[in-house]
Design an enzyme around this catalytic site. Structure first.
Site, mmCIF file in Angstrom:
data_model
loop_
_atom_site.group_PDB
_atom_site.id
_atom_site.type_symbol
_atom_site.label_atom_id
_atom_site.label_comp_id
_atom_site.label_asym_id
_atom_site.label_seq_id
_atom_site.Cartn_x
_atom_site.Cartn_y
_atom_site.Cartn_z
ATOM 1 N NE ARG A 1 4.751 1.616 0.015
ATOM 2 C CZ ARG A 1 5.754 1.496 0.868
ATOM 3 N NH1 ARG A 1 6.959 1.838 0.493
ATOM 4 N NH2 ARG A 1 5.562 1.061 2.081
ATOM 5 C CD1 TRP B 1 -0.506 -6.606 -2.655
ATOM 6 C CD2 TRP B 1 -0.856 -6.934 -0.478
ATOM 7 N NE1 TRP B 1 -0.261 -7.927 -2.387
ATOM 8 C CE2 TRP B 1 -0.468 -8.156 -1.061
ATOM 9 C CE3 TRP B 1 -1.133 -6.908 0.893
ATOM 10 C CZ2 TRP B 1 -0.357 -9.333 -0.331
ATOM 11 C CZ3 TRP B 1 -1.017 -8.087 1.613
ATOM 12 C CH2 TRP B 1 -0.624 -9.281 1.000
ATOM 13 C CB CYS C 1 -0.944 0.081 1.190
ATOM 14 S SG CYS C 1 -2.114 -1.262 1.269
ATOM 15 C CG ASN D 1 1.217 0.558 4.451
ATOM 16 O OD1 ASN D 1 0.941 -0.625 4.257
ATOM 17 N ND2 ASN D 1 2.461 1.011 4.422
ATOM 18 N N GLY D 2 -0.959 -1.300 6.252
ATOM 19 C CA GLY D 2 -0.680 -2.229 7.352
ATOM 20 C C GLY D 2 -1.968 -2.891 7.808
ATOM 21 C CD GLU E 1 15.498 -15.485 -6.431
ATOM 22 O OE1 GLU E 1 14.703 -15.678 -5.498
ATOM 23 O OE2 GLU E 1 15.324 -14.586 -7.278
ATOM 24 C CE LYS F 1 12.585 -13.178 -9.114
ATOM 25 N NZ LYS F 1 13.121 -13.132 -7.800
ATOM 26 C CG HIS G 1 16.262 -37.926 0.674
ATOM 27 N ND1 HIS G 1 16.550 -39.140 1.259
ATOM 28 C CD2 HIS G 1 17.467 -37.319 0.467
ATOM 29 C CE1 HIS G 1 17.864 -39.257 1.405
ATOM 30 N NE2 HIS G 1 18.433 -38.167 0.934
ATOM 31 C CD GLU H 1 8.719 -13.037 -7.634
ATOM 32 O OE1 GLU H 1 8.056 -12.460 -6.775
ATOM 33 O OE2 GLU H 1 9.963 -12.994 -7.668
ATOM 34 C CE LYS I 1 11.068 -4.336 -5.960
ATOM 35 N NZ LYS I 1 11.660 -5.595 -6.427
HETATM 36 O O1 M6R Z 1 12.509 -5.558 -0.059
HETATM 37 P P1 M6R Z 1 12.996 -6.895 0.401
HETATM 38 O O2 M6R Z 1 14.250 -7.315 -0.290
HETATM 39 O O3 M6R Z 1 13.142 -6.979 1.891
HETATM 40 O O4 M6R Z 1 11.851 -7.898 -0.013
HETATM 41 C C1 M6R Z 1 11.890 -9.227 0.382
HETATM 42 C C2 M6R Z 1 10.900 -10.066 -0.405
HETATM 43 O O5 M6R Z 1 9.611 -9.619 -0.199
HETATM 44 C C3 M6R Z 1 11.193 -10.055 -1.910
HETATM 45 O O6 M6R Z 1 12.479 -10.494 -2.180
HETATM 46 C C4 M6R Z 1 10.182 -10.950 -2.644
HETATM 47 O O7 M6R Z 1 10.418 -12.281 -2.300
HETATM 48 C C5 M6R Z 1 10.263 -10.707 -4.154
HETATM 49 N N1 M6R Z 1 8.952 -10.791 -4.721
HETATM 50 C C6 M6R Z 1 11.080 -11.687 -4.859
HETATM 51 O O8 M6R Z 1 11.223 -11.490 -6.208
#
Ligand code: M6R
Length: 601
Positions: free
Chosen positions: A29, A78, A2, A104-105, A479, A483, A502, A486, A596
């Protein structure tokens, strides 16, 4: 999560359009809906709310609808409480339409607070937790409290991390309250005042800021008794708090798409430069940090999501390069380590935004034990920068796409550099990383991208993609899966090559794609054996490796980068994820359900 933007100037004009412009900068955001409330010349509040991204909103249409008054506030959402709809988009009003709020929050105790209001016959127009704030302020004022008193009274009762801004149409006052989620005041020219969730909301207009700290509120007056500067108060005690104006020395990097179709591919390509930028640090500062790492009794590297994967890679890097045991931890789980934290513990907090709430909570835990905090962050002026004892900037420039790419390789680069410095081999580390930066520059050419695009064509209809890695490339396999998930919404699963037998091997069938991240190190032979095991069960092997191998059905060549292999191995997967998203008709910059900056728990 947000974004909030407020603009006001006594006797000024054009506030709604300015707020719109600021919100567009904060779209990363949250982007499921947006709204703006503006004060008109007769002192009434008009509200406009829309579902969808604010990026496409037109300033002329906003001004037509909301006029060109002197005070406005807006929000890009959001969703947390209440579905994605116009009625749940902020701002929200009280029963009388006098008070507007954006937030926000999360208000964790909102149900209990709301039930009191319902019993007293307040009418609700949304399913949000936010709306209770407007009604409580209304109620306080109807009992004779001032706007400031009523706002403080409800702020004191909230639990959970949040930030909100309230506008009183009668007095023309705005109150910004920070209770664990970011809010910052900007001081513009000629009496202009801004409030925003981060400095990007107004940096175009001013770099002069006044920080609202946690449990503080700022009162901005635009009515008859307008003051040039906001007044700050402690939320618990009501006592006045003195503040300084701070000039932020942070230039906006190029924030457009620079001719690319999307931010994601632009940011992936920027890795030609950002690896070298990340390690462009003062040697003496790096050595001081390395000394602290060496002498600490317990080092924890902590981050969330992708940054969390970089932290796990960091654990391997420190072990391999510096023979130093450091612990990596997922930010949201860090509280469980509290018994091992002391004054001699060092926490290395890794984050792009510097605002991730899980990590801020982890930092609180470490600080409560007297531990020292060293942050690696990309956003100057962020909360993490301010609460840390020391920090390094990642120097990656603004990262707008939700999926982190260039910030990730900047984090990996800086962690590698710190590991070398801890081993007393800073120069060698610098040489390696500068060489890696050059290799990445060569690798990111149109022919390479085309080869990956062809692979994406082949994989676009897959239901699952598996990724395996060993050693420092094991967290990179995880990781890579993040990617792919998402951006392409294909189910992807990353794990250590040795874990195949396993369980996950049961999922491999004819044609199952499996990406093997191979480094030219001690893990290579075993990785190739793991790839063989998948192939033997019908799997389709995509090798990301410096050398081709008969087991690979499709080879994506990467430079032989030694200890920097995680940096070069993740890049082809970033490109693959981008092209899969585009081919599947998904906007790679704005994945569904994500944002983000993750400022809720
Ligand atoms: O701003 P930050 O690096 O603390 O954010 C952490 C995660 O929210 C962020 O890396 C998230 O996993 C991304 N969507 C990954 O691409």
């Amino acid at each position: 999560m947000c974004g909030i933007v407020v603009y006001g100037r006594r006797g000024g004009s054009g506030a709604p359009a300015l707020v719109l412009e600021g919100l567009k900068k904060l779209e990363y955001r949250g982007y499921d809906s947006w709204g703006i409330a503006a004060l008109d010349r007769k002192g009434r509040i008009s509200v406009m709310r829309r579902v969808g991204k604010i990026g496409g909103a037109n300033a002329a249409a906003v001004s037509r609808r909301l006029g060109s008054g002197s005070v406005a506030m807006g929000h890009t959402r959001w969703a947390t409480h209440g579905g994605i709809s116009e009625r749940n988009a902020h701002p929200h009003l009280d029963c009388t339409g006098r008070i507007a709020v954006v937030h926000n929050g999360i208000i964790e105790n909102y149900q209990e607070l709301k039930s009191g209001l319902l019993a007293r016959k307040h009418r609700f127009s949304s399913e949000t937790d936010t709306e209770i704030l407007a009604h409580y302020i209304e109620e306080g004022m109807s009992r004779g409290q001032s706007f400031q008193q009523a706002t403080r009274s409800i702020a004191k009762r909230l639990s959970g991390r949040s930030a909100f801004v309230a506008l009183d149409s009668k007095s023309g006052q705005v109150i910004a309250v920070r209770l664990g989620a970011p809010l910052i005041v900007g001081i513009g020219k000629g009496g202009e005042l801004f409030v925003s969730s981060d400095i990007n909301g107004f940096l175009e207009h001013t770099n002069k800021v006044m920080y609202i700290d946690d449990n503080q509120m700022a009162l901005l007056s635009f009515g008859k008794r307008a003051a040039r500067l906001p007044a700050f108060f402690n939320v618990s005690t009501g006592a006045r708090v003195r503040k300084r104006i701070v000039a932020i020395d942070w230039k906006r990097s190029d924030e457009g798409k620079s001719g690319y179709d999307h931010f994601l591919i632009k940011e992936i390509m920027e890795q030609k430069h950002t690896i070298a930028q990340a390690i462009n640090q003062d040697d003496a500062t790096v050595r001081r940090a390395a000394n602290r790492i060496r002498n600490a009794f317990g080092v924890f590297i902590v981050g969330a999501g992708t940054a969390g994967r970089a932290c796990v890679a960091g654990e391997y890097l420190f072990s391999n390069i510096a023979k130093k045991h450091v612990n990596s931890a997922v930010a949201s789980e860090f509280g469980h380590y509290k018994h091992y934290l002391t004054k001699r513990t060092l926490m290395i907090a890794v984050s792009q935004s510097g605002e991730t709430v899980d990590l801020l909570d982890a930092i609180d835990v470490a600080k409560s034990k007297g531990s020292r905090i060293l942050s690696l962050i990309n956003v100057f002026g962020s909360t993490m920068m301010r609460v840390s004892d020391d920090f390094f900037m990642l120097n990656a420039g603004a990262e707008k796409a939700v999926a982190s790419t260039k910030a990730t390789t900047a984090q990996l680069s800086l962690l590698t550099l710190l590991a070398y410095a801890t081993a007393g081999r800073l120069k060698e580390g610098k040489r390696l990383l500068l060489n890696t930066a050059e290799q990445v520059n060569d690798m990111l050419n149109p022919r390479y991208e085309e080869r990956i695009r062809r692979l994406a064509k082949r994989l676009r209809s897959q239901r699952d993609i598996f990724v395996i890695g060993r050693g420092v490339n094991y967290p990179m396999a995880e990781e890579a899966a993040i990617k792919l998930q998402e951006t392409s919404y294909i189910h992807a699963h990353g794990f250590a090559g040795g874990e195949l037998k396993h369980g996950p091997l049961a999922l491999i069938g004819k044609g199952s794609p499996c990406i093997a991240l191979v480094a030219n190190d001690g893990s290579k032979r075993e990785m190739i054996s793991n790839a063989m095991e998948v192939k033997a069960r019908g799997g389709y092997i995509i090798g990301v490796a410096p050398e081709n191998n008969e087991v690979f059905d499709y080879w994506l060549r990467v430079p032989d980068a030694g200890e920097a292999s995680p940096i070069v191995n993740i890049i082809p997967v970033q490109i693959l994820a981008y092209h899969l998203a585009v081919m599947r008709g998904i906007n790679p910059d704005y994945p569904r359900n994500l944002a983000k900056s993750v400022t809720v728990k």
